[in-house]
Design a protein around this motif. Structure first.
Motif, PDB file in Angstrom:
ATOM      1  N   LEU A   6      46.043  47.401  51.747  1.00  0.00           N
ATOM      2  CA  LEU A   6      45.724  46.836  52.874  1.00  0.00           C
ATOM      3  C   LEU A   6      46.627  47.150  53.944  1.00  0.00           C
ATOM      4  CD1 LEU A   6      43.307  45.063  54.222  1.00  0.00           C
ATOM      5  CD2 LEU A   6      45.152  43.077  54.163  1.00  0.00           C
ATOM      6  N   LEU A   7      47.923  47.315  54.082  1.00  0.00           N
ATOM      7  CA  LEU A   7      48.525  47.546  54.986  1.00  0.00           C
ATOM      8  C   LEU A   7      49.054  48.866  55.347  1.00  0.00           C
ATOM      9  CD1 LEU A   7      51.082  44.533  54.789  1.00  0.00           C
ATOM     10  CD2 LEU A   7      49.168  44.759  56.242  1.00  0.00           C
ATOM     11  N   LEU A  39      44.201  41.935  62.003  1.00  0.00           N
ATOM     12  CA  LEU A  39      45.355  42.560  61.219  1.00  0.00           C
ATOM     13  C   LEU A  39      46.031  43.673  61.859  1.00  0.00           C
ATOM     14  CD1 LEU A  39      47.067  42.045  58.773  1.00  0.00           C
ATOM     15  CD2 LEU A  39      45.540  43.753  57.539  1.00  0.00           C
ATOM     16  N   ASP A  56      36.889  47.554  37.805  1.00  0.00           N
ATOM     17  CA  ASP A  56      36.765  47.379  39.181  1.00  0.00           C
ATOM     18  C   ASP A  56      35.439  46.644  39.358  1.00  0.00           C
ATOM     19  OD1 ASP A  56      34.707  49.047  39.541  1.00  0.00           O
ATOM     20  OD2 ASP A  56      35.539  50.538  40.481  1.00  0.00           O
ATOM     21  N   ASP A  57      35.247  45.970  40.670  1.00  0.00           N
ATOM     22  CA  ASP A  57      34.223  45.331  40.998  1.00  0.00           C
ATOM     23  C   ASP A  57      32.551  45.824  40.822  1.00  0.00           C
ATOM     24  OD1 ASP A  57      36.020  43.752  42.138  1.00  0.00           O
ATOM     25  OD2 ASP A  57      35.465  44.017  44.155  1.00  0.00           O
ATOM     26  N   LEU A 112      47.788  36.666  54.117  1.00  0.00           N
ATOM     27  CA  LEU A 112      48.509  37.960  53.728  1.00  0.00           C
ATOM     28  C   LEU A 112      49.469  37.538  52.734  1.00  0.00           C
ATOM     29  CD1 LEU A 112      49.518  40.191  56.713  1.00  0.00           C
ATOM     30  CD2 LEU A 112      48.146  40.749  54.864  1.00  0.00           C
ATOM     31  N   ARG A 166      40.273  42.228  51.646  1.00  0.00           N
ATOM     32  CA  ARG A 166      39.503  41.620  52.862  1.00  0.00           C
ATOM     33  C   ARG A 166      38.499  40.360  52.517  1.00  0.00           C
ATOM     34  NH1 ARG A 166      36.038  46.377  56.006  1.00  0.00           N
ATOM     35  NH2 ARG A 166      35.758  44.536  57.327  1.00  0.00           N
ATOM     36  N   LEU A 177      46.116  34.143  59.480  1.00  0.00           N
ATOM     37  CA  LEU A 177      46.128  35.508  58.954  1.00  0.00           C
ATOM     38  C   LEU A 177      47.410  35.757  58.032  1.00  0.00           C
ATOM     39  CD1 LEU A 177      44.511  38.369  59.028  1.00  0.00           C
ATOM     40  CD2 LEU A 177      45.689  38.851  61.182  1.00  0.00           C
ATOM     41  N   LYS A 215      39.465  38.001  50.713  1.00  0.00           N
ATOM     42  CA  LYS A 215      40.446  36.669  50.903  1.00  0.00           C
ATOM     43  C   LYS A 215      40.572  36.556  52.068  1.00  0.00           C
ATOM     44  CE  LYS A 215      43.327  35.746  47.082  1.00  0.00           C
ATOM     45  NZ  LYS A 215      44.456  35.862  46.356  1.00  0.00           N
ATOM     46  N   LEU A 216      40.893  37.644  52.995  1.00  0.00           N
ATOM     47  CA  LEU A 216      41.264  37.430  54.407  1.00  0.00           C
ATOM     48  C   LEU A 216      40.181  36.639  54.986  1.00  0.00           C
ATOM     49  CD1 LEU A 216      42.997  40.746  55.823  1.00  0.00           C
ATOM     50  CD2 LEU A 216      43.967  38.443  54.668  1.00  0.00           C
ATOM     51  N   ARG A 217      38.963  37.282  55.017  1.00  0.00           N
ATOM     52  CA  ARG A 217      37.661  36.488  55.380  1.00  0.00           C
ATOM     53  C   ARG A 217      37.713  34.977  55.071  1.00  0.00           C
ATOM     54  NH1 ARG A 217      34.983  41.458  54.961  1.00  0.00           N
ATOM     55  NH2 ARG A 217      34.109  40.838  52.912  1.00  0.00           N
ATOM     56  N   VAL A 259      45.792  49.699  57.307  1.00  0.00           N
ATOM     57  CA  VAL A 259      45.577  49.225  58.434  1.00  0.00           C
ATOM     58  C   VAL A 259      46.719  49.552  59.408  1.00  0.00           C
ATOM     59  CG1 VAL A 259      44.983  46.887  59.952  1.00  0.00           C
ATOM     60  CG2 VAL A 259      44.056  47.376  57.565  1.00  0.00           C
ATOM     61  N   ASN A 288      38.642  45.770  48.912  1.00  0.00           N
ATOM     62  CA  ASN A 288      37.522  44.625  48.982  1.00  0.00           C
ATOM     63  C   ASN A 288      38.051  43.430  48.730  1.00  0.00           C
ATOM     64  OD1 ASN A 288      35.415  46.260  49.169  1.00  0.00           O
ATOM     65  ND2 ASN A 288      34.950  46.796  47.284  1.00  0.00           N
ATOM     66  N   ARG A 289      38.803  43.246  47.788  1.00  0.00           N
ATOM     67  CA  ARG A 289      39.407  41.893  47.398  1.00  0.00           C
ATOM     68  C   ARG A 289      40.140  41.325  48.555  1.00  0.00           C
ATOM     69  NH1 ARG A 289      41.392  42.816  41.931  1.00  0.00           N
ATOM     70  NH2 ARG A 289      43.263  43.767  42.914  1.00  0.00           N
ATOM     71  N   ARG A 329      39.828  51.048  46.430  1.00  0.00           N
ATOM     72  CA  ARG A 329      38.432  50.411  47.244  1.00  0.00           C
ATOM     73  C   ARG A 329      38.411  49.171  46.605  1.00  0.00           C
ATOM     74  NH1 ARG A 329      35.612  55.226  46.036  1.00  0.00           N
ATOM     75  NH2 ARG A 329      35.216  56.443  47.983  1.00  0.00           N
ATOM     76  N   SER A 330      38.799  48.729  45.419  1.00  0.00           N
ATOM     77  CA  SER A 330      38.423  47.590  44.847  1.00  0.00           C
ATOM     78  C   SER A 330      39.854  46.457  45.399  1.00  0.00           C
ATOM     79  CB  SER A 330      38.433  47.438  43.409  1.00  0.00           C
ATOM     80  OG  SER A 330      39.472  47.933  42.701  1.00  0.00           O
ATOM     81  N   GLU A 335      38.401  40.761  60.692  1.00  0.00           N
ATOM     82  CA  GLU A 335      39.778  40.617  60.179  1.00  0.00           C
ATOM     83  C   GLU A 335      40.626  41.737  60.187  1.00  0.00           C
ATOM     84  OE1 GLU A 335      36.939  40.357  58.345  1.00  0.00           O
ATOM     85  OE2 GLU A 335      37.391  41.868  56.668  1.00  0.00           O
ATOM     86  N   ARG A 369      39.934  32.888  54.216  1.00  0.00           N
ATOM     87  CA  ARG A 369      40.924  31.952  54.766  1.00  0.00           C
ATOM     88  C   ARG A 369      40.878  31.987  56.389  1.00  0.00           C
ATOM     89  NH1 ARG A 369      45.676  31.424  52.235  1.00  0.00           N
ATOM     90  NH2 ARG A 369      46.016  29.866  53.914  1.00  0.00           N
ATOM     91  N   LEU A 370      40.026  33.101  56.845  1.00  0.00           N
ATOM     92  CA  LEU A 370      40.142  33.082  58.479  1.00  0.00           C
ATOM     93  C   LEU A 370      39.067  32.031  58.881  1.00  0.00           C
ATOM     94  CD1 LEU A 370      40.849  36.414  59.274  1.00  0.00           C
ATOM     95  CD2 LEU A 370      42.422  34.669  59.890  1.00  0.00           C
TER      96      LEU A 370
END
Lengths: 339, 202
Positions: free
Chosen positions: B151-152, A7, A147-148, B140, B183, B136, B185-187, B155, B180-181, B176-177, A3, B189-190
């Motif tokens: 994220l943006l 992106l 956090d997680d 987003l 990615r 995607l 979600k994106l995974r 990336v 994680n969250r 980081r968290s 992903e 949905r994809l």
């Protein structure tokens, strides 16, 4: 392809800045550099939009006798020019909430105490239900998250990024008219600060007029923060002073709980709602729903907009664009602690 | 064009880094134009990818104005001003959240990206299929603002986690968290195939 790689490709081919735009931006910067003082106020497009939206709102909300903003002077924050008369139906609910609150002991929340709020939020596109846990100090200076991996992170809040602040409730009046003035004073402060570039992030949308912003401020305070029963009753009471606010009979929050709601309709025909328990008057959650089929129309000439004639935004009547539920709110011993 | 320096620079001396330029701009404000010239294209591209080129023109101007006004609090131990500029741009983009989500939704519903004139649509379509692009964009749009920002920046802005933390003024653990969250979600949905269920108003 994972992903992140996908992106990375999305919109990679967005065209570079046009020379004209770059030159204009550079000229603005140079003008700022050579300006004798920074006190010049630039009228931002958002202010223009607010006027247009207020005009549109008046056409849609016919129930209001005099559908206009209640004035106020953003140059003099804290000064509320005119407070509209209280609407009986909303005021009556607020009065009953006040009576219910008076049966409980008066609660004083110390400025440095930690508060905990758990919220369910229905995501509009995916329909996923997010379960959010947040900690704030009552003075709005610190927040915390877990956090997680279960680690608690405490961060200092930048007041420019956290609007409205929890501090809005600290020492706020506990009677309706005083709270209404407090709400409008804060809206005017936000509008003035936005004009001066002193706000970097806000959840109170001021582009739809001062009254819709006042409703949004009350809703955000109830949604995000710990609110004592008396303040809650005063916030409901303040809604009676906002032109256009009505009481709606049956609304369901993100947790499926039914209640009554206060609502106000904006120029996009979206009704923003504050849902409460019809017996205890406890705030339950928030919802925003299209009350009519909505297709974006072109903006009037000269108004800055992201309107695209080939693909106007469309929402069917009944489309829910916001749905939350406040599941828990309490004063706790420290960040990461639960009641 | 740089204004005169107090002493003539040696022919081989390297260009001053961002921190040096910003420090010099405290007494000679026009030096700050160098920061604009160095980074305007990259920052504009990032903003335009998020909200479209028209809104980006205004936001990028605001970004450099805000940066200029705040230059006295710039941490001069950071030689590269990009994370700082990305941070300012991101907070300004947040004010346009409505248009950003609108763009993403339009792309998700119709597959037609409303962002103006793509230069090389074919390239993107070869790498990312139409359906994947729609999903995607839809995914987003559902991310929280904070998650999408982190994220943006990583990336599209190609910032490190540490630079992202600095840009957003949040702890590294939070970056980081959030990633994680996002990615996750994106995974999710994809991986899904039925788009009809997801488009609410379609």
């Amino acid at each position: 392809m994972d992903e992140l790689h996908m992106l990375a490709e999305l919109r990679r081919d967005t065209p570079p800045i046009r020379a004209g735009a770059s030159g204009a931006a550079r000229a603005r910067l140079l003008e700022e550099m050579t300006a004798p003082s920074r006190s010049r106020v630039r009228l931002r497009p958002i202010i223009v939009r607010a006027g247009v939206v207020a005009a549109l709102a008046s056409a849609i909300i016919t129930a209001i006798a005099v559908p206009r903003d209640t004035g106020g002077d953003p140059a003099r924050p804290g000064v509320v020019a005119v407070l509209a008369g209280a609407q009986p139906a909303v005021a009556a609910v607020a009065k009953r909430a006040r009576t219910a609150a008076e049966k409980q002991s008066t609660e004083k929340v110390p400025a440095d105490s930690w508060t905990y709020v758990r919220t369910l939020q229905r995501e509009t596109e995916s329909h996923d239900l997010s379960d959010l846990r947040d900690w704030y100090t009552a003075d709005g200076r610190w927040n915390a998250g877990v956090d997680d991996d279960g680690r608690v992170t405490v961060s200092e809040i930048d007041p420019e990024r956290d609007v409205p602040s929890a501090a809005f409730l600290l020492g706020a009046p506990t009677e309706p008219e005083g709270m209404a003035r407090h709400v409008y004073a804060e809206v005017d402060r936000i509008i003035a600060a936005e004009r001066a570039g002193g706000i970097r992030s806000s959840t109170v949308d001021t582009s739809r007029g001062r009254d819709v912003a006042a409703f949004a401020l009350v809703k955000e305070a109830l949604k995000r923060y710990y609110v004592t029963p008396r303040q809650q009753a005063a916030l409901y009471g303040a809604l009676a002073y906002i032109p256009g606010v009505t009481v709606i009979e049956d609304v369901e929050d993100a947790a499926g709980r039914h209640g009554q709601a206060f609502g106000i309709i904006d120029a996009q025909s979206v009704r923003s709602e504050i849902v409460f328990d019809r017996r205890t008057y406890r705030y339950l959650g928030s919802r925003s729903v299209f009350t009519e089929d909505y297709t974006e129309s072109p903006p009037p000439p000269g108004v800055d907009s992201d309107y695209d004639p080939d693909n106007p935004l469309h929402f069917a009547k009944g489309t829910v664009v916001e749905l939350t539920a406040k599941m828990d709110a309490a004063v706790v011993d420290g960040p990461g602690q639960r009641p | 064009m740089l204004p005169e320096m107090t002493s003539p620079p040696a022919v081989s001396s390297p260009a001053p880094d961002d921190a040096e330029v910003i420090a010099a701009s405290l007494s000679d404000s026009e030096r700050f134009a160098t920061i604009f010239d160095r980074h305007v294209e990259e920052i504009h591209h990032y903003i335009a990818r998020r909200v479209g080129t028209d809104a980006a023109d205004d936001i990028v101007a605001e970004t450099f104005l805000a940066a200029f006004r705040r230059r006295s609090v710039y941490d001069v131990s950071r030689s590269d001003a990009r994370p700082w500029l990305y941070g300012i741009a991101t907070t300004l983009v947040a004010r346009h959240r409505r248009s950003e989500v609108r763009y993403l939704r339009a792309l998700s519903r119709t597959g037609a990206d409303p962002l103006p004139e793509s230069l090389a649509d074919g390239v993107v379509n070869r790498l990312v299929t139409h359906d994947q692009k729609r999903r995607l964009a839809g995914a987003l749009a559902t991310l929280g603002q904070g998650d999408r920002d982190a994220l943006l920046l990583v990336v599209w802005g190609e910032l490190t986690y540490e630079e992202t933390a600095r840009a957003l003024d949040i702890p590294l653990g939070t970056v980081r968290s959030r990633l994680n969250r996002a990615r996750h979600k994106l995974r999710a949905r994809l991986g899904r195939n039925d788009l009809t269920k997801e488009t609410h108003d379609g």
